[in-house]
Design an enzyme around this catalytic site. Structure first.
Site, short mmCIF file in Angstrom:
data_model
loop_
_atom_site.label_atom_id
_atom_site.label_comp_id
_atom_site.label_asym_id
_atom_site.label_seq_id
_atom_site.Cartn_x
_atom_site.Cartn_y
_atom_site.Cartn_z
N ASP A 171 0.83 -1.21 0.00
CA ASP A 171 0.00 0.00 0.00
C ASP A 171 0.87 1.26 0.00
OD1 ASP A 171 0.70 -0.72 2.72
OD2 ASP A 171 -0.67 0.83 3.41
N GLU A 215 0.00 -1.10 5.62
CA GLU A 215 1.12 -0.70 6.49
C GLU A 215 0.98 0.76 6.89
OE1 GLU A 215 5.10 0.98 7.50
OE2 GLU A 215 3.77 1.56 5.89
ZN LIG Z 1 6.86 2.16 3.96
#
Ligand SMILES: [Zn+2]
Length: 383
Positions: A72, A134
């Protein structure tokens, strides 16, 4: 067989901003890895909109190396880009697109290196772990850590390829994000003497948090962090309706960015003590119904490499990665460490480019990382 730049171009074309699905991107990676002979497990998230991926190939009884990255990226909304953020643009040796540095560049290198290896001759077992979410709180790594513990031998080496200029990061802070909701009384401002104003008590909490930070600041770490102590920051406050009305509700959102030596547990215990011994008695003096609730919004564990780490000297044996550093940012490394892996954060590109408009990584940095991984894999495979 594809090269790093071709793979990076494809990865960047998937808009994997954290609030969107990463499934097309994961499917592309799965296809590449399956074609190269890897065994793949795709692990969807709870609502099936996103996925983590685990791939493994090589010599099952050899040492294991895990290359870990997130798929992401942060949003581009409101940023002034001079190129299309989802189209890889080459200019003067640099590669521009959202995620080139953080961290599709590393993912592309890992995929390119992994899929061009002669797996039959590989002296180690090579794992790739790709995650979702993340940037919003390391939720993908959190979700996959139990699975990794069950399929990857403890003590295996794990390289989290965040952009560290290929220098091993051996420690970073953790973050606990919290929301406090103070509920007071309703009424005319003139009746405040017998009522409870939520903003006033939320302000007492802010005061307490700032005092706590002074306590942490008084004991800085000896390590090389930019800010060598745990910090507290109130990022949002919302409450009240009008100047002449008692504020019935006030909400605060704040975070504690803590060194590995200042675990969030003691912060939370101290906070609870303050609430029960100082704040709540005052809050309930005029109003039994008044209350304060604390919610944990996110929690990313701090990271500290093992002491001693088996992996760190292997990385440092390469002159490119001889010098270690400490980071003020956070990564998924704490989750991999908690899954039993001997973990170090090390990847191409600079964190100063991450999350910026016109984000880029240099071609040179990616090629250096390719060479670095090849050297690492042959050194580990030869042992
Ligand atoms: Zn990163």
């Amino acid at each position: 067989m594809q090269d790093t730049l071709t793979i990076l171009e494809r990865l960047c074309a998937f808009d994997t901003t954290s609030h969107k699905s990463n499934q097309d991107c994961v499917e592309y990676c799965r296809h590449l890895l399956v074609s190269a002979g890897f065994d793949i497990t795709v692990l969807p998230n709870a609502d099936g909109t996103k996925a983590n991926l685990h791939a493994v190939a090589g010599h099952k009884d050899g040492p294991a190396l895990v290359l870990a990255g997130h798929t992401d990226v942060v949003p581009v909304d409101g940023q002034n880009w001079s190129t299309d953020p989802f189209k890889l643009t080459q200019r003067d040796g640099n590669l521009f697109a959202r995620g080139t540095t953080d961290m599709k560049g590393f993912v592309a290198v890992a995929l390119s290196v992994a899929t061009n290896l002669n797996l039959d001759a590989l002296g180690l077992s090579l794992h790739l772990v790709l995650t979702h979410d993340e940037e919003t709180g390391c939720f993908g790594a959190r979700d996959i850590s139990d699975y990794l513990r069950s399929v990857i031998p403890a003590e295996s080496f794990c390289m989290v390829g965040e952009p560290t200029d290929l220098r091993p990061v051996v420690a970073h802070k953790g973050i606990i994000g919290l929301r406090a909701t103070v509920n007071g009384s309703e009424g005319h401002a003139a009746t405040i003497a017998t009522k409870t104003n939520a903003i006033h008590y939320a302000s007492d909490l802010v005061q307490y948090l700032m005092q706590q930070e002074q306590v942490y600041a008084a004991k800085p770490a000896q390590d090389g962090y930019d800010t060598p102590y745990s910090t507290i920051q109130v990022g949002l406050i919302r409450g009240g309706q009008a100047r002449n009305m008692i504020a019935k509700q006030c909400t605060l959102e704040f975070e504690f960015r803590h060194l590995p030596d200042n675990p969030s547990k003691s912060f939370m215990t101290n906070l609870e003590t303050f609430l029960s011994t100082d704040l709540r008695p005052g809050l309930n003096r005029n109003d039994d119904e008044a209350s304060i609730q604390i919610e944990i919004l996110s929690h990313v564990p701090a990271f500290k490499a093992r002491e001693p780490s088996g992996f760190l000297p292997v990385l440092q044996a390469d002159p490119r990665a001889a010098k270690v550093k400490f980071w003020d940012g956070v990564t998924e490394a704490g989750y991999y460490q908690n899954a039993g892996l001997d973990t170090v954060v090390c990847g191409p590109g600079s964190i100063s480019q991450a999350h910026q408009p016109d984000e880029y990584v240099s071609e040179k940095d990616l090629h250096e990382c390719e060479d670095f991984l090849h050297r690492l894999i042959s050194r580990l495979g030869a042992t």
